[in-house]
Design an enzyme around this catalytic site. Sequence first.
Site, short mmCIF file in Angstrom:
data_model
loop_
_atom_site.label_atom_id
_atom_site.label_comp_id
_atom_site.label_asym_id
_atom_site.label_seq_id
_atom_site.Cartn_x
_atom_site.Cartn_y
_atom_site.Cartn_z
CD GLU A 185 18.38 -49.08 15.99
OE1 GLU A 185 18.93 -48.08 15.49
OE2 GLU A 185 17.23 -49.05 16.43
N PRO A 186 23.35 -52.36 14.30
CG PRO A 186 24.70 -54.23 14.59
CD PRO A 186 23.44 -53.59 15.07
CB CYS A 202 25.45 -38.07 -19.01
SG CYS A 202 25.59 -39.25 -20.34
CD GLU A 203 24.69 -35.97 -13.01
OE1 GLU A 203 25.30 -35.05 -12.43
OE2 GLU A 203 23.45 -36.02 -13.11
NE ARG A 208 29.25 -47.23 7.75
CZ ARG A 208 28.98 -46.34 6.79
NH1 ARG A 208 29.55 -46.45 5.62
NH2 ARG A 208 28.15 -45.33 7.02
N GLY A 214 26.24 -47.51 13.93
CA GLY A 214 27.24 -46.48 13.67
C GLY A 214 28.69 -46.92 13.74
NE ARG A 219 29.12 -45.42 1.83
CZ ARG A 219 30.29 -45.07 2.29
NH1 ARG A 219 31.37 -45.43 1.65
NH2 ARG A 219 30.39 -44.38 3.39
CE1 TYR A 272 26.50 -39.60 2.60
CE2 TYR A 272 27.09 -41.70 1.58
CZ TYR A 272 26.17 -40.90 2.23
OH TYR A 272 24.93 -41.39 2.52
N1 LLP Z 1 19.97 -47.07 13.30
C1 LLP Z 1 19.55 -45.90 12.79
C2 LLP Z 1 18.44 -45.22 13.42
C3 LLP Z 1 20.19 -45.35 11.65
O1 LLP Z 1 19.76 -44.20 11.16
C4 LLP Z 1 21.26 -46.05 11.04
C5 LLP Z 1 21.91 -45.51 9.85
C6 LLP Z 1 21.65 -47.28 11.61
C7 LLP Z 1 20.99 -47.75 12.74
C8 LLP Z 1 22.77 -48.11 11.03
O2 LLP Z 1 23.97 -47.44 11.09
P1 LLP Z 1 25.34 -48.18 10.69
O3 LLP Z 1 25.63 -49.25 11.72
O4 LLP Z 1 25.15 -48.77 9.36
O5 LLP Z 1 26.32 -47.09 10.70
N2 LLP Z 1 24.37 -43.92 3.40
C9 LLP Z 1 25.40 -43.64 4.37
C10 LLP Z 1 25.05 -44.17 5.74
C11 LLP Z 1 23.71 -43.69 6.27
C12 LLP Z 1 23.39 -44.22 7.63
C13 LLP Z 1 22.00 -43.91 8.01
N3 LLP Z 1 21.56 -44.44 9.28
C14 LLP Z 1 26.74 -44.17 3.86
O6 LLP Z 1 26.80 -44.71 2.76
O7 LLP Z 1 27.76 -44.02 4.53
#
Ligand code: LLP
Length: 421
Positions: free
Chosen positions: A286-287, A355-356, A289, A239, A325, A329
């Site tokens: 669990e990174p 086409c949107e 992004r 996150g 994205r 969003y």
């Molecule tokens: N662990 C779990 C259980 C998760 O659901 C996620 C992301 C992560 C780790 C990794 O999170 P991060 O470090 O990447 O923030 N499609 C969206 C993001 C969806 C994230 C879903 N879960 C976007 O493009 O912003």
Amino acid sequence: MNYFHYKDNQLYCEEISVQEIVEEFGTPLYLYSKNQVLDNFRAIDRAFADVDHVTCYALKANSNQSLLKLLATENAGADVVSSGELYLALKAGFQPSKITFAGVGKRDDEIEYALKQKIFSFNVESIQELDIINDIAAKLKTTARVALRINPDIDASTHPYISTGLKTNKFGIDISVAVEAFKHAASLPHLQVEGIHTHIGSQILKIDPFVQTATTIVKLVNELRGVGINIRHIDFGGGFGVAYKNAIQHPFLLVEENAESVPLREMFISSIVPILKQTGCKLIIEPGRSIVADAGILLTKVLYRKENSVKKFVIVDAGMNDLLRPSLYNAHHQIVPLTVTQGEPEVVDVVGPVCETGDFLARERKLQHVERGEFLAVLTAGAYGIVNASHYNARLGLAEVLVNGDKVRVIRERERLEDLM
Ligand code: LLP
């Protein structure tokens, strides 16, 4: 260090001019910097150096096999959410003992597959799932290691679609019944209760929700220990937010307004480690992004320009099917030309060929004037970019390339018309 930079007004990735790359490989194209991925991973992993920990890369952010292999070689673990991701992680060389499996809707066959692969832990999202995993483990005459995902009801102050730690979100087991759920799990003969999992959302830019969550989790670990349930690991999820605005700066580029203030990757970690460490638990994060977002860009070519009395449109060859994205969003990605020049910017909508009306990469954006045949780079597109690509409008899957120093290689071939059949 930022591996995307301008040299003599030309955009470079590491030591190669991006213009040369698009001329050789075509567009639309995802381009990644190998050294940016490695730097990002190492900065995060190092921030945990003084505790027993595993950095489990969240494959959902980008599961290209070459990027996965890079991270597996760095001794990363993997966070997967489907049998597909588990398969990709194993193929890339991640050790099963460092793989966690999350997700609210694990199918029976996926549970069976993960049990057979002897993964580190299932991050269980409901009480019913505990019973199902227990039954499947019994059938296979084995024991499943589990962590219970707790929904702490903490507001991560992020986009509502990617907030996961609130009561109104589908994720995890409500904190108010957590102790009962753990007791139930401990009573099931084919489960070995190992840990607590939590993940409150994505693209979080504030430290405080993490600190609150860490404090809540530590309290729960102590409460559980008080009733004889020994928690050995805490999986804190991912996150950590990244900067989407002003990702690259140059005197000729406009400074983007209302830029987010983004704590350093290391700061997120240094704020939670001292709290979580008190438990003596092994720590897992669990990174996704924060490891790959700024290591990737989407390259696209200007096909047409048109304007009416209210709008100027720059029509490019990448669309919402290539990078979802902005449409999904209203996410902001900085867009820059490959060659920067001095001059008055114009306000344009950068739109794709799909086409949107919702097919846009940017709306009402101040951009240097670009003409047909010029290329644009959509920045910070390494995470949740290619993984969300689709064949909508029967558009071909795009190619991906990886730069390492002055070398570039294809890590996914561009699809051909025959591939659509
Ligand atoms: N662990 C779990 C259980 C998760 O659901 C996620 C992301 C992560 C780790 C990794 O999170 P991060 O470090 O990447 O923030 N499609 C969206 C993001 C969806 C994230 C879903 N879960 C976007 O493009 O912003």
